[in-house]
Design an enzyme around this catalytic site. Structure first.
Site, PDB file in Angstrom:
ATOM      1  N   ASP A  56      29.632  65.619 108.291  1.00 10.79           N
ATOM      2  CA  ASP A  56      29.231  64.340 108.891  1.00 10.79           C
ATOM      3  C   ASP A  56      29.892  64.158 110.252  1.00 10.79           C
ATOM      4  OD1 ASP A  56      27.965  62.683 106.286  1.00 10.79           O
ATOM      5  OD2 ASP A  56      29.473  64.181 105.782  1.00 10.79           O
ATOM      6  N   HIS A 221      25.526  68.651 100.323  1.00 15.71           N
ATOM      7  CA  HIS A 221      25.832  67.496 101.164  1.00 15.71           C
ATOM      8  C   HIS A 221      26.230  66.273 100.338  1.00 15.71           C
ATOM      9  CE1 HIS A 221      25.875  64.585 104.350  1.00 15.71           C
ATOM     10  NE2 HIS A 221      24.935  63.875 103.760  1.00 15.71           N
ATOM     11  N   HIS A 230      28.747  55.652  99.150  1.00 14.90           N
ATOM     12  CA  HIS A 230      27.520  56.055  98.453  1.00 14.90           C
ATOM     13  C   HIS A 230      27.728  56.235  96.957  1.00 14.90           C
ATOM     14  CE1 HIS A 230      25.251  56.557 102.153  1.00 14.90           C
ATOM     15  NE2 HIS A 230      26.234  57.285 102.657  1.00 14.90           N
ATOM     16  N   ASP A 257      29.743  60.873 101.899  1.00 20.02           N
ATOM     17  CA  ASP A 257      30.678  59.766 102.061  1.00 20.02           C
ATOM     18  C   ASP A 257      31.673  60.133 103.154  1.00 20.02           C
ATOM     19  OD1 ASP A 257      29.992  57.582 100.474  1.00 20.02           O
ATOM     20  OD2 ASP A 257      30.743  58.539  98.656  1.00 20.02           O
TER      21      ASP A 257
END
Length: 338
Positions: A56, A221, A230, A257
Site C-alpha cells: 500500500d 493483498h 478493513h 489494512d
C-alpha cells in the site's frame, strides 16, 4: 486422384482418430499444478534468505512513502536482502492508466532508489490496482522500464528453503462486483468470478501439497485476520484459510489494512502478518475482533523484514524511522513473539 484421397482417409483406423483427439484434449486440458508460474530465487551461500515486505505504497513519495523507502534501503543493506515483496495496492488511488503511465516511475523507480533495493520485486495486485489498468502492471513492458518489477496475479517464488505462494485475492471479494461504490474495476481477465476463485484455490492447494520447502509462505493483498480498518476478509476466511491450515502454511502475509500487525491462528500454527503501511496510514480505528489472538498492532507507516534459515525465522516490524517495533522469532513447530 480424388478417389485415392478418399480411400486414404477411409483406410485410417477409427481408433487412431480417437487417439489423436485424446492427445489433443490432454495437451489442452490445464494441469493445475503447472498453471502457476514459478520463479527460482537462490538463497545466500550459507543457505539463508532475507527479504523485505511492504504494501500500500504508491503515492509518488507522499504520505511518508519516501521516508519509508529510505529506511527500507538502510535495513535492506544491513540484512543484505535477496528481494522485496509488495503486498499490493501498488499505485494509488486508481492503479495505472496504462503501460506508459508516468506514475510507475514516479511512485516506484524514483522512490526506491537505495542500492540495497535494486533487487527483484515480487508484487501482487490490490483492489486499488484493479481500479486502473490491471493488465498494465502485469505487462513485460514495465519490466523493460524497470527490470526489478515483476507483478502477476498468482505465482510461486521457489527460494529453496522457502516457497512463497502469491495469490490474487481481489476477485475473491464479492462486494467489488456487487457494490463498487462508484469505482470501476478491470475485470477483463475475470470472465467468471466463481470459476476464477475455484481455479485459484485448486492451483494453490495442488502446489502446497507438492511443496517440500522448509517454510511455506502465502502472500495476498487482503487480510485473513485483522483488527484494522478493513478487518477480516470473510471470503478468504471461508475459502482460503482452510487450505492454508490443511497444508501447514507458516505465514500469511498481506497488506490492505494500512498498519503493521501480527495475529496468531487459534486452530493452527499459521501467523497472520500485515505489512500495508508503505505510505498513508494512521486510520485511527480498531475492530474488536481477534483481540485475544493479537500479538502486535501498530497504526502507522513502516515495513517488515524476514530472515530465514532451515530451522529458524526472524521477522521484524519497523516504523517510518527504521526503529524495530516488534520481533517474531519462529522455529519449525514453534512460534513465539519476543
Amino acid at each position: 486422384m480424388a478417389g485415392d484421397a478418399t480411400a486414404g482417409r477411409s483406410a485410417t483406423p477409427p481408433c487412431c482418430f480417437l487417439l489423436i483427439l485424446l492427445c489433443c484434449c490432454l495437451r489442452l486440458a490445464p494441469n493445475n499444478a503447472e498453471e502457476l508460474q514459478r520463479f527460482n530465487h537462490p538463497t545466500k551461500p550459507d543457505g539463508s534468505l532475507s527479504f523485505l515486505v511492504v504494501g500500500d505504497w504508491g503515492r509518488r513519495g507522499l504520505f511518508n512513502q519516501s521516508q519509508v523507502a529510505s529506511q527500507m534501503g538502510r535495513i535492506g543493506e544491513q540484512l543484505d536482502i535477496d528481494f522485496v515483496i509488495s503486498t499490493g495496492d501498488n499505485f494509488y488511488d486508481n492503479g495505472l492508466t496504462g503501460e506508459d503511465d508516468p506514475e510507475f516511475e514516479e511512485s516506484f523507480t524514483k522512490v526506491y532508489t537505495a542500492q540495497s533495493l535494486q533487487k527483484q520485486w515480487y508484487s501482487v495486485l490490490g483492489n486499488h490496482d484493479y481500479r486502473g489498468d490491471a493488465e498494465a502492471q502485469l505487462s513485460p513492458v514495465l519490466r523493460q522500464t524497470d527490470w526489478r518489477w515483476l507483478c502477476l496475479r498468482s505465482f510461486i517464488v521457489n527460494a529453496e528453503l522457502a516457497e512463497i505462494f502469491f495469490v490474487d485475492t481481489t476477485p475473491f471479494v464479492r462486494s467489488y462486483f456487487t457494490d463498487s461504490k462508484g469505482h470501476t474495476y478491470d475485470w477483463r481477465a475475470i470472465k467468471s468470478r466463481k470459476a476464477y476463485i475455484r481455479e485459484a484455490i485448486e492451483d494453490l492447494e495442488s502446489a502446497l501439497t507438492e511443496s517440500i520447502a522448509s517454510w511455506k509462505i502465502v502472500v495476498g493483498h487482503h487480510s485473513i485476520r485483522s483488527i484494522g480498518h478493513h478487518g477480516d476478509t470473510e471470503e478468504l476466511v471461508k475459502l482460503l484459510l482452510p487450505v492454508l491450515q490443511a497444508n501447514s502454511v507458516d505465514f500469511y502475509m498481506n497488506g490492505h489494512d494500512h498498519c503493521l500487525e501480527h495475529i496468531s491462528d487459534k486452530d493452527s500454527s499459521i501467523q497472520f502478518l500485515t505489512s500495508g503501511a508503505g505510505s498513508k496510514a494512521w486510520r485511527g480505528d480498531i475492530k474488536d475482533v481477534n483481540r485475544k489472538d493479537l500479538r502486535f498492532f501498530y497504526d502507522g507507516q513502516g515495513f517488515m523484514s524476514v530472515q530465514l534459515s532451515q530451522a529458524d525465522a526472524e521477522i521484524v516490524f519497523y516504523n517510518v524511522f527504521g526503529e524495530a517495533l516488534r520481533t517474531l522469532n519462529a522455529s519449525k513447530g514453534l512460534h513465539q513473539s519476543i
